[in-house]
Design a protein around this motif. Structure first.
Motif, short mmCIF file in Angstrom:
data_model
loop_
_atom_site.label_atom_id
_atom_site.label_comp_id
_atom_site.label_asym_id
_atom_site.label_seq_id
_atom_site.Cartn_x
_atom_site.Cartn_y
_atom_site.Cartn_z
N VAL A 30 0.67 -0.97 0.26
CA VAL A 30 0.30 -0.11 0.01
C VAL A 30 0.64 0.88 -0.03
O VAL A 30 1.45 1.56 0.74
N ARG A 31 0.47 2.38 -0.43
CA ARG A 31 0.77 3.55 -1.47
C ARG A 31 1.03 4.89 -0.99
O ARG A 31 1.25 5.25 0.29
N ALA A 32 -0.71 4.42 -0.67
CA ALA A 32 -0.87 5.27 0.40
C ALA A 32 -2.84 5.14 0.20
O ALA A 32 -3.15 4.78 -0.66
N VAL A 33 -3.54 5.61 1.28
CA VAL A 33 -4.27 5.22 1.99
C VAL A 33 -5.43 6.77 1.17
O VAL A 33 -5.17 7.42 1.54
N GLN A 34 -5.96 6.60 0.33
CA GLN A 34 -7.29 7.25 -0.36
C GLN A 34 -8.57 7.72 0.49
O GLN A 34 -8.87 8.16 0.30
N ASP A 35 -9.03 6.76 1.17
CA ASP A 35 -10.09 7.56 1.96
C ASP A 35 -9.99 6.07 2.69
O ASP A 35 -9.76 4.63 2.81
N HIS A 36 -10.83 6.13 3.52
CA HIS A 36 -11.67 5.25 4.75
C HIS A 36 -13.10 5.91 5.28
O HIS A 36 -12.87 6.67 5.69
N TRP A 37 -14.02 5.17 5.16
CA TRP A 37 -15.07 4.98 6.48
C TRP A 37 -15.36 3.43 6.89
O TRP A 37 -15.30 2.86 6.51
N VAL A 38 -16.67 4.10 7.96
CA VAL A 38 -16.60 2.51 8.74
C VAL A 38 -18.58 3.62 8.74
O VAL A 38 -19.07 4.25 8.36
N ASP A 50 -24.34 -7.27 19.73
CA ASP A 50 -23.33 -6.15 18.49
C ASP A 50 -23.25 -6.67 17.29
O ASP A 50 -22.57 -6.83 16.98
N PRO A 51 -24.00 -5.92 16.45
CA PRO A 51 -23.52 -6.73 15.13
C PRO A 51 -22.45 -6.11 13.87
O PRO A 51 -21.61 -6.75 13.16
N GLY A 52 -21.70 -5.58 14.91
CA GLY A 52 -20.44 -5.36 14.83
C GLY A 52 -20.26 -4.07 13.35
O GLY A 52 -21.35 -3.42 13.38
N GLU A 53 -19.11 -3.63 12.84
CA GLU A 53 -19.04 -1.75 11.45
C GLU A 53 -18.35 -3.33 10.87
O GLU A 53 -17.48 -4.28 10.56
N ARG A 54 -18.19 -2.72 9.33
CA ARG A 54 -17.48 -2.88 8.67
C ARG A 54 -17.17 -1.58 8.15
O ARG A 54 -16.88 -0.44 8.00
N ARG A 55 -15.74 -1.79 8.02
CA ARG A 55 -14.42 -0.95 7.73
C ARG A 55 -13.82 -0.90 6.60
O ARG A 55 -13.16 -2.15 6.11
N PHE A 56 -14.35 0.23 5.49
CA PHE A 56 -13.56 0.48 4.11
C PHE A 56 -12.74 0.94 4.19
O PHE A 56 -12.04 2.09 4.33
N TRP A 57 -11.60 0.58 3.02
CA TRP A 57 -10.26 1.43 2.98
C TRP A 57 -10.52 1.38 1.29
O TRP A 57 -10.50 0.54 1.02
N ARG A 58 -9.83 3.41 0.54
CA ARG A 58 -9.51 2.23 -1.15
C ARG A 58 -8.52 3.00 -0.76
O ARG A 58 -7.70 4.28 -0.46
#
Length: 88
Positions: A30-38, A50-58
């Motif tokens: 990975v050279r760079a993280v462009q975006d991150h959301w949960v 607790d159903p938990g979360e989904r964590r996304f990285w572009r």
């Protein structure tokens, strides 16, 4: 143009962010993280569990000479990683 995959991957983190991953037997750095959301998984359910979360990285990642953009997802409930999308 992007392509959808949903393939399981193995991910190594550095300071809580993806640093490298293996997809289809190839190592990507990975050279760079462009975006991150949960997002909350199944937020509409009203159970006590607790159903938990989904964590996304572009991320921008490289393997050999090839550079691409990839969307990775971590599911806190299952503990699994997926490569969801790749851009040409």
């Amino acid at each position: 143009m992007s392509r959808l995959y949903g393939d399981p991957i193995e991910v190594w983190l550095r300071e809580g962010r993806p640093a490298r991953f293996v997809w289809r037997d190839r190592l990507y750095l990975v050279r760079a993280v462009q975006d991150h959301w949960v997002t909350a998984r199944e937020w509409w359910r009203t159970t006590d569990a607790d159903p938990g979360e989904r964590r996304f990285w572009r991320v921008e990642a490289v393997t050999g000479r090839d550079i691409g953009i990839y969307e990775l997802r971590f599911d806190t409930a299952s503990g699994g990683w997926l490569l969801l999308r790749a851009w040409d």
